[in-house]
Design a protein around this motif. Sequence first.
Motif, PDB file in Angstrom:
ATOM      1  N   ALA A 301       0.820  -1.201   0.000  1.00  6.26           N
ATOM      2  CA  ALA A 301       0.000   0.000   0.000  1.00  6.26           C
ATOM      3  C   ALA A 301       0.859   1.257   0.000  1.00  6.26           C
ATOM      4  O   ALA A 301       1.935   1.300   0.591  1.00  6.26           O
ATOM      5  CB  ALA A 301      -0.917  -0.001   1.218  1.00  6.26           C
ATOM      6  N   SER A 302       0.358   2.279  -0.660  1.00  5.26           N
ATOM      7  CA  SER A 302       1.068   3.553  -0.758  1.00  5.26           C
ATOM      8  C   SER A 302       0.884   4.372   0.513  1.00  5.26           C
ATOM      9  O   SER A 302      -0.129   4.281   1.200  1.00  5.26           O
ATOM     10  CB  SER A 302       0.534   4.351  -1.954  1.00  5.26           C
ATOM     11  OG  SER A 302       1.057   5.660  -1.957  1.00  5.26           O
ATOM     12  N   PHE A 303       1.894   5.212   0.798  1.00 11.41           N
ATOM     13  CA  PHE A 303       1.783   6.193   1.870  1.00 11.41           C
ATOM     14  C   PHE A 303       1.731   7.609   1.306  1.00 11.41           C
ATOM     15  O   PHE A 303       1.618   8.577   2.048  1.00 11.41           O
ATOM     16  CB  PHE A 303       2.966   6.075   2.839  1.00 11.41           C
ATOM     17  CG  PHE A 303       2.706   6.680   4.198  1.00 11.41           C
ATOM     18  CD1 PHE A 303       2.202   5.907   5.231  1.00 11.41           C
ATOM     19  CD2 PHE A 303       2.958   8.012   4.455  1.00 11.41           C
ATOM     20  CE1 PHE A 303       1.957   6.452   6.488  1.00 11.41           C
ATOM     21  CE2 PHE A 303       2.714   8.570   5.708  1.00 11.41           C
ATOM     22  CZ  PHE A 303       2.208   7.787   6.725  1.00 11.41           C
ATOM     23  N   ALA A 304       1.820   7.759   0.000  1.00 12.48           N
ATOM     24  CA  ALA A 304       1.844   9.091  -0.596  1.00 12.48           C
ATOM     25  C   ALA A 304       0.563   9.833  -0.223  1.00 12.48           C
ATOM     26  O   ALA A 304      -0.540   9.372  -0.497  1.00 12.48           O
ATOM     27  CB  ALA A 304       1.979   8.997  -2.113  1.00 12.48           C
ATOM     28  N   GLY A 305       0.723  10.987   0.415  1.00 18.56           N
ATOM     29  CA  GLY A 305      -0.419  11.725   0.907  1.00 18.56           C
ATOM     30  C   GLY A 305      -0.721  11.471   2.361  1.00 18.56           C
ATOM     31  O   GLY A 305      -1.621  12.096   2.922  1.00 18.56           O
ATOM     32  N   GLY A 306       0.035  10.570   2.999  1.00 16.65           N
ATOM     33  CA  GLY A 306      -0.230  10.220   4.377  1.00 16.65           C
ATOM     34  C   GLY A 306       0.454  11.132   5.379  1.00 16.65           C
ATOM     35  O   GLY A 306       1.344  11.911   5.044  1.00 16.65           O
ATOM     36  N   VAL A 307       0.021  11.024   6.641  1.00 19.54           N
ATOM     37  CA  VAL A 307       0.573  11.830   7.735  1.00 19.54           C
ATOM     38  C   VAL A 307       0.817  10.918   8.934  1.00 19.54           C
ATOM     39  O   VAL A 307       0.212   9.855   9.061  1.00 19.54           O
ATOM     40  CB  VAL A 307      -0.366  12.982   8.129  1.00 19.54           C
ATOM     41  CG1 VAL A 307      -0.519  13.973   6.984  1.00 19.54           C
ATOM     42  CG2 VAL A 307      -1.742  12.473   8.564  1.00 19.54           C
ATOM     43  N   PHE A 308       1.710  11.352   9.829  1.00 16.03           N
ATOM     44  CA  PHE A 308       2.050  10.513  10.977  1.00 16.03           C
ATOM     45  C   PHE A 308       2.418  11.361  12.186  1.00 16.03           C
ATOM     46  O   PHE A 308       2.774  12.538  12.068  1.00 16.03           O
ATOM     47  CB  PHE A 308       3.234   9.592  10.635  1.00 16.03           C
ATOM     48  CG  PHE A 308       4.551  10.319  10.496  1.00 16.03           C
ATOM     49  CD1 PHE A 308       5.372  10.535  11.598  1.00 16.03           C
ATOM     50  CD2 PHE A 308       4.964  10.810   9.257  1.00 16.03           C
ATOM     51  CE1 PHE A 308       6.575  11.223  11.473  1.00 16.03           C
ATOM     52  CE2 PHE A 308       6.161  11.491   9.120  1.00 16.03           C
ATOM     53  CZ  PHE A 308       6.972  11.700  10.242  1.00 16.03           C
TER      54      PHE A 308
END
Length: 470
Positions: A301-308
């Motif tokens: 799965a992609s993390f592009a656009g994600g936040v943490f």
Amino acid sequence: MNLHHLFADTGGRTVRYALSGAGGGFARTLLAQTRRLPGLVPAVLCDRDLPRLRAMLVELGYDGERLADCAGAGAVADAVAGGGIALVADAALLTAAPWDILVEATGSPAAGLAMAERALRGGRHVAMVSKEVDSVAGLYLADLAAERGLVYTTADGDQPANLIGLVTWAELLGLDVVAIGKSTEYDLVYDPEAGTVTQLDTTVPAPELSALLGLGDDVRATLAARAAAVAALPTGATADYCEMAVVANNTGFRPDTERLHYPVARIAELADVYRPRAAGGVLDRTGAVDVFSALRLPGEASFAGGVFVVVRTDDPVTWETLREKGHVLSADGRYAAIYLPYHLMGVETPVSLLSAVLHHRPSGGTDPRSYAVLAGRARTGLPAQAALAMGGHHHDVTGVQAVLLRGEEAPDDVAPLYLAAHATLARPVAAGELIRIADLADPDAGLLRAWRAGRAARGCPDRTEGTTAS
């Protein structure tokens, strides 16, 4: 939390919005979702290309007979009063009809500021999608809104608001937040069989990564080796710095280093990477905002656009139980990463619009301050009369490297990056030097006024947080 409860007692009121930059990608996602929400309607849409805007709206299912191309204030007022949607090319016509909130999505620093300021002075709320505007004028606009009892806010669906939401959720729960951030826009996808890594539409050889898929005992050494393996691919988009400037000013988290760390990391490694250096991570100071390049394998799965957010753990039994349930903990169990691996652009924005209008509550910070300054350093020596053009998908500024300065360390005369954009240099600037306001021959007067007013009203408070801890 059941979000239906938030808007259950609003008397069935319909929220009306205006939208600038209405022909763009973000705008399309909002307009598409709006058709599914009976309590939210567009009133006035502004874009330079009205035929393209009209065609997009018809494609989305809007009734073409309700779309009115308007060249004057009277036509705008009549169209909206009759239940239609006014389409305007002239931003001055946006306020010619009643509506509740402006969604500013042009990406143009000067034009976006002018529209947002006009809306606030006219008693309308503002949801700011244009991070370029916010990085220069956000503090001023927040102050202007507060003076008038209005809401100025970031918009859910974009990474800044989503990260602010995740941070404040963590803080509300009493979690000890060490670092916060997002991924770059495009993943690094490593193909072990081919020995290549792909970013968007560019593929380069990187056979060294096969031996670097695990962090090993020396986290920083592994990260340095990964960075060398993918050095042919770009790192650090101007948009990343801009978004993190917005987040910093709304949360109080600040950059650990002005170029940000940009580690090449896998999702499961975030808690190990974003630890203090004394604990084996990359942080010189905690309370950091940062960006990483997400490394993954094909099919993951992609993390592009994600936040943490990365937090310190407390009760070991609690957090080992959470590790067993799939949560990301550091190898020593002392840190954990909590993340949302997506954003949905304008599909999520209606929550911000309804909250601002119906409850007068922003999605962004409630008391933004100048905790960080998006500035620029000359990549090479820049001569007098050089034009600092802004362009491209990431709104880069010609010849200038974006940097994110800590608010308390930024010189008083530093030029915010998007004040420098579109300006001409009054004098030469040496390679590596910060662009200063006095270096600009013709900065936009409105942006300069807003920048100075915002910094004066909402400068960086004295803070002692952010020291390295184990």
